[in-house]
Design a protein around this motif. Structure first.
Motif, short mmCIF file in Angstrom:
data_model
loop_
_atom_site.label_atom_id
_atom_site.label_comp_id
_atom_site.label_asym_id
_atom_site.label_seq_id
_atom_site.Cartn_x
_atom_site.Cartn_y
_atom_site.Cartn_z
N ASP A 23 8.52 -3.83 -13.80
CA ASP A 23 7.14 -4.13 -13.43
C ASP A 23 7.01 -5.16 -12.32
O ASP A 23 5.89 -5.51 -11.92
CB ASP A 23 6.37 -4.59 -14.67
N ARG A 24 8.10 -5.64 -11.82
CA ARG A 24 8.05 -6.58 -10.70
C ARG A 24 7.93 -5.81 -9.39
O ARG A 24 8.36 -4.67 -9.28
CB ARG A 24 9.32 -7.44 -10.66
N VAL A 25 7.37 -6.47 -8.37
CA VAL A 25 7.32 -5.85 -7.04
C VAL A 25 8.74 -5.78 -6.49
O VAL A 25 9.48 -6.77 -6.51
CB VAL A 25 6.43 -6.67 -6.08
N ALA A 26 9.13 -4.60 -6.01
CA ALA A 26 10.46 -4.39 -5.46
C ALA A 26 10.46 -4.42 -3.95
O ALA A 26 11.30 -5.07 -3.33
CB ALA A 26 11.03 -3.06 -5.95
N VAL A 27 9.52 -3.70 -3.32
CA VAL A 27 9.54 -3.56 -1.88
C VAL A 27 8.11 -3.40 -1.37
O VAL A 27 7.25 -2.83 -2.06
CB VAL A 27 10.42 -2.36 -1.46
N GLY A 28 7.86 -3.91 -0.17
CA GLY A 28 6.52 -3.80 0.40
C GLY A 28 6.57 -3.76 1.92
O GLY A 28 7.56 -4.17 2.54
N ASP A 29 5.49 -3.26 2.50
CA ASP A 29 5.32 -3.25 3.96
C ASP A 29 3.84 -3.38 4.26
O ASP A 29 3.04 -3.73 3.37
CB ASP A 29 5.94 -2.00 4.59
N ALA A 30 3.42 -3.08 5.47
CA ALA A 30 2.03 -3.26 5.86
C ALA A 30 1.08 -2.38 5.07
O ALA A 30 -0.11 -2.68 4.94
CB ALA A 30 1.87 -2.99 7.36
N SER A 31 1.59 -1.27 4.52
CA SER A 31 0.72 -0.33 3.81
C SER A 31 0.62 -0.60 2.32
O SER A 31 -0.19 0.03 1.62
CB SER A 31 1.20 1.11 4.03
N GLY A 32 1.43 -1.51 1.78
CA GLY A 32 1.36 -1.79 0.36
C GLY A 32 2.73 -2.08 -0.23
O GLY A 32 3.69 -2.34 0.51
N SER A 33 2.83 -2.02 -1.55
CA SER A 33 4.08 -2.36 -2.21
C SER A 33 4.36 -1.40 -3.36
O SER A 33 3.46 -0.69 -3.83
CB SER A 33 4.03 -3.80 -2.74
N LEU A 34 5.62 -1.39 -3.80
CA LEU A 34 6.07 -0.59 -4.94
C LEU A 34 6.77 -1.50 -5.93
O LEU A 34 7.54 -2.38 -5.55
CB LEU A 34 7.05 0.50 -4.49
N THR A 35 6.51 -1.28 -7.21
CA THR A 35 7.28 -1.97 -8.24
C THR A 35 8.66 -1.34 -8.33
O THR A 35 8.92 -0.27 -7.76
CB THR A 35 6.60 -1.89 -9.61
N TYR A 36 9.54 -1.98 -9.08
CA TYR A 36 10.88 -1.40 -9.28
C TYR A 36 10.77 -0.04 -9.94
O TYR A 36 11.51 0.89 -9.60
CB TYR A 36 11.75 -2.35 -10.11
N ARG A 37 9.86 0.11 -10.91
CA ARG A 37 9.69 1.40 -11.57
C ARG A 37 9.20 2.45 -10.57
O ARG A 37 9.70 3.57 -10.52
CB ARG A 37 8.69 1.29 -12.72
N GLU A 38 8.24 2.06 -9.72
CA GLU A 38 7.70 2.99 -8.73
C GLU A 38 8.74 3.33 -7.67
O GLU A 38 8.82 4.49 -7.22
CB GLU A 38 6.45 2.39 -8.09
N LEU A 39 9.54 2.36 -7.26
CA LEU A 39 10.58 2.64 -6.28
C LEU A 39 11.62 3.59 -6.87
O LEU A 39 12.07 4.53 -6.19
CB LEU A 39 11.26 1.34 -5.83
N GLY A 40 11.99 3.37 -8.12
CA GLY A 40 12.94 4.27 -8.76
C GLY A 40 12.40 5.69 -8.85
O GLY A 40 13.13 6.66 -8.60
N ALA A 41 11.11 5.83 -9.16
CA ALA A 41 10.50 7.16 -9.24
C ALA A 41 10.44 7.81 -7.86
O ALA A 41 10.70 9.02 -7.71
CB ALA A 41 9.11 7.06 -9.85
N ALA A 42 10.10 7.01 -6.82
CA ALA A 42 10.04 7.55 -5.47
C ALA A 42 11.43 7.99 -5.00
O ALA A 42 11.58 9.02 -4.34
CB ALA A 42 9.48 6.49 -4.51
#
Length: 505
Positions: A23-42
């Motif tokens: 549930d922590r933020v993993a990665v982000g850029d100008a358009s927004g961020s992904l949590t570790y769970r969301e990055l794993g799913a992506a």
């Protein structure tokens, strides 16, 4: 996923970290961020999509099922870049991380010499090779390519999980194979030495393809459970400040030009006070820049030392412009060829040789060359001069002839060869400092009547990456020569200095 029976160290590490910090933020850029769970799913979605696309009838072609698919990532920093990179690892494919500044001839050479099967890209692909099929995955284009050169496809080592490139200081960029263990060791050493911890925010303006970002910001951030922010675009002071305000980073990573641009602003930048550390590398941060940052913002920038073939090598938790580039990282050993043990005494300066637990395995497209740069004990000859002083590494210039332009190495021999192909009968290539202190590549050339700097620049841009093309040309009737008949570099420098305000186009 691709059925090779290959066990990926990096995939296993990432899967664990995605679960541990879900549930922590993993990665982000100008358009927004992904949590570790969301990055794993992506990453999983990307892996499934590219695997299905590759296995579509008619696409597998010349790459045998037993050979892992080689995918070049040719794009600017973004969260989708990170998702694609991790997705390729999930799919059992091998990412080749490419500088998006490379030109058509260099990209063509990489495709043919490395047996590239496909590109993940955010721009048009330059170069002369067949583009067979394109799709879109995760808002990035994916294109199958074929070199059609007839050359044998070089076999990857069984342990290779990712490939990165030198900056092409001698001909086309050399492709370094890295095992997952070497990449993991580099990340662990960096996290341990720097104390990178859970919940920190790393703002990185270096391209992921470059060791400054890859070794200090990508996997180390994920090992720690930190958030990695990867803006794209040039790190102008305004761009950097916008992200300092938005992200409130604890760590800032960038090349010397970033810090120099911040100093050129008249207004104060209070956001710099939030930083626990700032990192620079590739080209030395000027001592006056480091001192000015400390005086103005109480910001101490760590000017660490790393080598593409050997990974990150030093770090100093209390950096100072007078104290070198830091202490050896865990798993790093230095010796100093020609300088005895290289301890303390300036008379003992020698070529830096290094052995690390994060060493590259070999150059895929230059068999035997990397191995030839190792001594009998496995130490890599860096071409840099230096010594250890109170445990810290002190750099003392290059033993070789490469020119360092903001972290990218340029071989003047290569540039002179291209200038000869473009109409120059003689040339001298060197760097000078601009008024703002940044290095600039220049060329003094002689050639046929009517040859101009504009013509040379246009012709060179078709053959070289833009950063290898001289910014300024001075066209002369003939170059001063040494007694051996070679262009005299010191005289060429003097000619250029005298003509700074004249017709040096």
């Amino acid at each position: 996923m691709w059925e090779t029976g290959f066990m990926s160290v990096l995939k296993d590490v990432l899967v664990r970290q995605f679960a541990a910090h879900a549930d922590r933020v993993a990665v982000g850029d100008a358009s927004g961020s992904l949590t570790y769970r969301e990055l794993g799913a992506a990453a999983q979605r990307f892996a499934e999509a590219i695997d299905a696309w590759w296995k579509t009838d008619g696409l597998v072609g010349d790459a045998a099922h037993s050979d892992r698919v080689r995918v070049a990532v040719y794009a600017a920093n973004s969260a989708r870049y990170i998702a694609a990179y991790t997705g390729l690892l999930h799919a059992g494919m091998v990412p080749f991380l490419i500088d998006p500044a490379l030109g058509a001839e260099e990209i063509t050479a990489i495709v043919g010499e490395c047996g590239i099967d496909a590109f993940v890209h955010d721009r048009e692909l330059p170069g002369e090779f067949t583009q067979c099929d394109t799709t879109t995955i995760g808002s990035l284009q994916v294109t199958r390519v074929f070199a059609g050169s007839g050359r044998p496809r070089p076999a990857l080592l069984g342990t290779t999980e990712v490939c990165r490139f030198t900056s092409g200081s001698t001909g086309s960029p050399s492709c370094i194979e890295f095992s997952g263990t070497a990449v993991h060791n580099a990340a662990k050493a960096w996290q341990e030495a720097t104390g990178l911890s859970e919940g920190e925010r790393v703002l990185c303006f270096a391209g992921i393809f470059n060791g400054l970002a890859f070794n200090t910001s990508l996997l180390p951030a994920f090992l720690a459970g930190a958030a990695l922010w990867v803006p794209s675009g040039l790190p102008s002071s305004g761009h950097v400040i916008r992200f300092l305000k938005q992200v409130k980073p604890t760590r800032l990573t960038g090349f010397p030009a970033l810090y120099e641009s911040l100093l050129r602003r008249d207004a104060d930048i209070p956001e710099l006070a939030n930083l626990r550390s700032a990192l620079s590398s590739a080209a030395p941060l000027k001592a006056e820049t480091a001192r000015a940052l400390r005086e103005r913002y109480s910001l101490s920038v760590c000017n660490y030392y790393g080598v593409a073939e050997a990974g990150p090598l030093t770090y100093d938790p209390e950096p100072s412009p007078d104290r070198g580039v830091g202490y050896p990282l865990p798993g790093v050993e230095f010796v100093f060829a020609g300088g005895a043990d290289g301890i303390g005494d300036e008379s003992l300066v020698g070529e830096i040789r290094v052995r690390s637990s994060s060493m590259g395995s070999r150059y895929l497209n230059a068999p035997g060359v990397l191995e030839g740069r190792l001594d009998a004990d496995g130490f890599y000859r860096t071409g840099d001069g230096g010594l250890l002083d109170s445990g810290r590494l002190m750099l003392r210039g290059r033993v070789g002839k490469a020119i360092n332009l903001g972290g990218r190495k340029v071989d003047p021999v290569e540039v002179r060869a291209v200038l000869a192909e473009c109409g120059a009968t003689e040339s001298a290539v060197f760097s000078v400092d601009k008024r703002n202190g940044d290095p600039m590549l220049v060329a003094v050339v002689a050639g046929s009547d009517g040859l101009t700097g504009d013509e040379l620049r246009a012709r060179c841009l078709r053959r070289l990456a833009a950063y290898k093309v001289p910014e300024r040309f001075l066209v002369v009737d003939r170059l001063p020569k040494t007694s051996l008949g070679k262009p005299r570099l010191s005289a060429a420098r003097q000619l250029f200095a005298e003509m700074q305000g004249g017709p040096a186009v």
